[in-house]
Design an enzyme around this catalytic site. Structure first.
Site, PDB file in Angstrom:
ATOM      1  N   LYS A  71     -78.308 -37.059  11.958  1.00  0.00           N
ATOM      2  CA  LYS A  71     -78.861 -36.737  10.964  1.00  0.00           C
ATOM      3  C   LYS A  71     -80.595 -37.361  10.117  1.00  0.00           C
ATOM      4  CE  LYS A  71     -74.077 -37.007   8.941  1.00  0.00           C
ATOM      5  NZ  LYS A  71     -73.063 -38.235   7.857  1.00  0.00           N
ATOM      6  N   GLY A  72     -80.482 -37.529  11.210  1.00  0.00           N
ATOM      7  CA  GLY A  72     -81.544 -38.868  11.425  1.00  0.00           C
ATOM      8  C   GLY A  72     -83.621 -37.671  11.011  1.00  0.00           C
ATOM      9  N   ASP A  79     -85.623 -44.461  21.775  1.00  0.00           N
ATOM     10  CA  ASP A  79     -85.352 -45.453  21.948  1.00  0.00           C
ATOM     11  C   ASP A  79     -84.841 -46.148  23.051  1.00  0.00           C
ATOM     12  OD1 ASP A  79     -84.461 -48.332  21.665  1.00  0.00           O
ATOM     13  OD2 ASP A  79     -83.011 -47.663  19.538  1.00  0.00           O
ATOM     14  N   PHE A 120     -85.044 -52.816  13.822  1.00  0.00           N
ATOM     15  CA  PHE A 120     -84.284 -51.678  13.595  1.00  0.00           C
ATOM     16  C   PHE A 120     -84.851 -51.415  11.861  1.00  0.00           C
ATOM     17  CE2 PHE A 120     -80.241 -49.731  12.389  1.00  0.00           C
ATOM     18  CZ  PHE A 120     -80.016 -48.892  12.858  1.00  0.00           C
TER      19      PHE A 120
HETATM   20  P1  IMP Z   1     -81.563 -43.776  22.297  1.00  0.00           P
HETATM   21  O1  IMP Z   1     -80.453 -42.896  22.260  1.00  0.00           O
HETATM   22  O2  IMP Z   1     -81.128 -45.442  21.982  1.00  0.00           O
HETATM   23  O3  IMP Z   1     -82.739 -43.211  22.380  1.00  0.00           O
HETATM   24  O4  IMP Z   1     -81.443 -43.596  20.350  1.00  0.00           O
HETATM   25  C1  IMP Z   1     -81.804 -42.488  19.319  1.00  0.00           C
HETATM   26  C2  IMP Z   1     -80.854 -42.711  18.780  1.00  0.00           C
HETATM   27  O5  IMP Z   1     -80.579 -44.082  18.224  1.00  0.00           O
HETATM   28  C3  IMP Z   1     -82.049 -42.044  16.587  1.00  0.00           C
HETATM   29  O6  IMP Z   1     -82.043 -40.791  17.285  1.00  0.00           O
HETATM   30  C4  IMP Z   1     -81.240 -43.071  16.076  1.00  0.00           C
HETATM   31  O7  IMP Z   1     -80.320 -42.198  15.556  1.00  0.00           O
HETATM   32  C5  IMP Z   1     -80.940 -44.146  16.647  1.00  0.00           C
HETATM   33  N1  IMP Z   1     -81.723 -45.352  16.259  1.00  0.00           N
HETATM   34  C6  IMP Z   1     -82.634 -46.360  17.179  1.00  0.00           C
HETATM   35  N2  IMP Z   1     -82.937 -46.900  17.115  1.00  0.00           N
HETATM   36  C7  IMP Z   1     -82.872 -46.668  15.596  1.00  0.00           C
HETATM   37  C8  IMP Z   1     -83.534 -47.467  14.400  1.00  0.00           C
HETATM   38  O8  IMP Z   1     -84.431 -48.587  14.660  1.00  0.00           O
HETATM   39  N3  IMP Z   1     -82.947 -47.356  13.385  1.00  0.00           N
HETATM   40  C9  IMP Z   1     -82.274 -46.221  12.988  1.00  0.00           C
HETATM   41  N4  IMP Z   1     -81.597 -45.483  14.171  1.00  0.00           N
HETATM   42  C10 IMP Z   1     -82.349 -45.772  15.364  1.00  0.00           C
HETATM   43 MG    MG Z   2     -81.578 -39.666  15.267  1.00  0.00          MG
END
Ligand code: IMP
Ligand code: MG
Length: 186
Positions: free
Chosen positions: A46-47, A107, A157
């Protein structure tokens, strides 16, 4: 509970976000002006919902939109690496499209590495670009090339403008750093 008491500080203001969205949209408009294939924006729910809805209205080209949903963080602040797709895009053959994947934040890269691989190898995407509003490079585990990026941010975060902590804060109009006490006390 009120949002303000949970936010340590504002990291990116509403105006700064709007300017970054304008810039990315102009770049996309310029890059795809003369492209042969149709354009398909795919947002990861949903982000990316807030970012995607602002961005699509600033891109001055005909395009299609779709959304996919992947397994989420739940209560945690670090992604697991175990990714699952909850729905496929409606267009199951992506080879006819210039696909632009829209994500709120990159991330560790676990989510996008999996999703991009799936689009290329299972759904036939040949022209695939990545657009992320926030790039948090410090915790990266997978190498992911970014085509369009809003902000490089520190390893904090963040919440707001679509980004959540435990499903809250998505409707904050700016992006703030969450007080660690909010997730440490869970
Ligand atoms: P990754 O798989 O670690 O790259 O994470 C990606 C997903 O993690 C993103 O689509 C976000 O939904 C969530 N995410 C990563 N960092 C944050 C943050 O600082 N705040 C909120 N959601 C995060
Ligand atoms: Mg997301």
């Amino acid at each position: 509970m009120n949002y303000e008491s949970c936010i340590e500080r504002v990291l990116v203001s509403e105006k700064e976000i709007a300017d970054a969205v304008d810039k990315i949209a102009s770049q996309i408009t310029k890059d795809y002006e003369n492209s042969g294939k149709k354009i398909l924006l795919i947002g990861i729910l949903k982000g990316s919902a807030v970012f995607m809805s602002d961005l699509m209205r600033k891109i001055d080209l005909p395009l299609e939109t779709d959304y996919i949903k992947v397994s989420s963080y739940g209560h945690d602040t670090v992604s697991s690496g175990k990714i699952k797709l909850k729905n496929e895009p409606d267009r199951i053959n992506l080879s006819d499209y210039n696909v632009i994947l829209i994500e709120d934040i990159l991330d560790t890269g676990n989510t996008l590495a999996w999703v991009m691989d799936h689009m290329k190898n299972d759904l036939g995407a040949e022209e695939l670009k990545l657009c992320v509003l926030f790039n948090k490079p410090q915790r990266r585990l997978k190498e992911i090339p970014i085509d369009y990026e809003g902000f490089v941010i520190p390893d904090e975060f963040i919440v707001g403008y679509g980004l959540d902590y435990d499903e809250m804060f998505r409707n904050l109009p700016y992006v703030g750093i969450l007080k660690p006490s909010v997730y440490e006390n869970q």
